[in-house]
Design a protein around this motif. Structure first.
Motif, PDB file in Angstrom:
ATOM      1  N   LYS A  69       0.844  -1.190   0.000  1.00 17.12           N
ATOM      2  CA  LYS A  69       0.000   0.000   0.000  1.00 17.12           C
ATOM      3  C   LYS A  69       0.877   1.236   0.000  1.00 17.12           C
ATOM      4  N   PHE A  70       0.793   1.988  -1.100  1.00 15.01           N
ATOM      5  CA  PHE A  70       1.576   3.220  -1.236  1.00 15.01           C
ATOM      6  C   PHE A  70       0.608   4.390  -1.346  1.00 15.01           C
ATOM      7  N   GLU A  71       0.674   5.292  -0.391  1.00 18.32           N
ATOM      8  CA  GLU A  71      -0.177   6.478  -0.435  1.00 18.32           C
ATOM      9  C   GLU A  71       0.586   7.720  -0.857  1.00 18.32           C
ATOM     10  N   THR A  72       1.920   7.648  -0.825  1.00 15.75           N
ATOM     11  CA  THR A  72       2.751   8.778  -1.235  1.00 15.75           C
ATOM     12  C   THR A  72       3.942   8.255  -2.043  1.00 15.75           C
ATOM     13  N   PRO A  73       4.539   9.106  -2.870  1.00 19.08           N
ATOM     14  CA  PRO A  73       5.769   8.684  -3.555  1.00 19.08           C
ATOM     15  C   PRO A  73       6.878   8.295  -2.584  1.00 19.08           C
ATOM     16  N   ALA A  74       6.922   8.942  -1.425  1.00 19.40           N
ATOM     17  CA  ALA A  74       7.961   8.617  -0.442  1.00 19.40           C
ATOM     18  C   ALA A  74       7.828   7.178   0.034  1.00 19.40           C
ATOM     19  N   GLU A  75       6.599   6.704   0.223  1.00 20.35           N
ATOM     20  CA  GLU A  75       6.397   5.319   0.631  1.00 20.35           C
ATOM     21  C   GLU A  75       6.848   4.354  -0.459  1.00 20.35           C
TER      22      GLU A  75
END
Length: 278
Positions: free
Chosen positions: A258-264
């Motif tokens: 689960k990626f909610e941001t590019p940083a993740e």
């Protein structure tokens, strides 16, 4: 093989330029000179499917399935250029691209890793889907509004086809594919860091031709894209968020994460890299 089913699926969805575009609904009073010029620039940009296809075939000689799919993608992308040119031919013939202007954007791209290129173009389709939706909203003339809506739907289908090849790549190569997709996905979702919209047509692709080694740099008006996005169709932060969200949602599904941001996504990429060193 994915090609036979993709051919069948895309064949069912294919639209006819003569019968499905409502040419008779054209209203000249609703098309400005400014709008017509952007149609010309998009027509030329869509022509870049030609050098992109040459690149794909060169760099995927060991993959006949994907190379066969290029016959569909190339046909439909060139058709996008053609329908925009047909619109200008009918209604603003003085702005129709010349053969010389079209040929100017045909040049050899440097070889690149096939999996990274696949991801790059998947992200490009996600972005174009949103760009063309916004263009359809910005335009006031009904025929070109219909055309941009049609192109947007095509680009979404193409993104879905690329995603199937990405799933196949993970099944075949595992973390090699995951790492390639995470690397390019992070770059393409990091428009805030780069200060510009990331799309295959404005990326440098040929050391030999630098600095004129992007598709956009070889257009009659190399500055048009930023103006089109910022001042004309007003592709704002909310619109950009849809692009980033589309990339992250698809990679989340693809990787089972689960990626909610590019940083993740970038943290996941670094974990993959660390795993390679173990």
């Amino acid at each position: 093989m994915l090609y036979p089913q993709l051919f069948a699926d895309l064949e069912k969805a294919r639209w006819d330029m003569a019968d499905d575009i409502q040419w008779d609904a054209f209203d000249a009073s609703l098309l400005s000179d400014e709008q017509a010029m952007t149609i010309k620039m998009n027509a030329i940009t869509e022509w870049s499917a030609l050098p992109a296809t040459e690149m794909f075939l060169r760099d995927n000689q060991d993959d006949s399935d994907f190379s066969a799919f290029m016959s569909i993608w190339f046909y439909e992308e060139q058709k996008h250029s053609l329908v925009l040119m047909e619109y200008l031919r009918r209604f603003r013939p003085e702005l129709a691209p010349t053969e010389e202007e079209l040929h100017e954007i045909r040049f050899n791209f440097d070889p690149a890793p096939a999996l990274e290129t696949l991801m790059l173009h998947f992200c490009g389709e996600v972005r174009l889907t949103q760009w063309y939706r916004r263009a359809a909203d910005w335009h006031t003339e009904p025929v070109i509004k219909q055309i941009y809506k049609t192109l947007s739907t095509d680009e979404a289908r193409h993104g879905g086809a690329y995603l199937k090849y990405m799933k196949r790549a993970i099944d075949r190569t595992g973390n090699e594919a995951r790492l390639a997709f995470a690397k390019i996905g992070f770059l393409m979702a990091s428009s805030a860091r780069s200060g510009k919209p990331m799309h295959p047509t404005n990326l440098h692709v040929s050391k030999e031709h630098f600095p004129r080694d992007t598709i956009q740099s070889r257009l009659p008006d190399p500055e048009w894209l930023e103006r089109w996005l910022d001042e004309q169709i007003q592709f704002d932060k909310e619109c950009e968020g849809r692009v980033i969200g589309g990339i992250l949602r698809n990679l989340s599904s693809l990787f089972g994460e689960k990626f909610e941001t590019p940083a993740e996504l970038n943290r996941y990429r670094k974990q993959l890299l660390a795993g390679q060193g173990e």
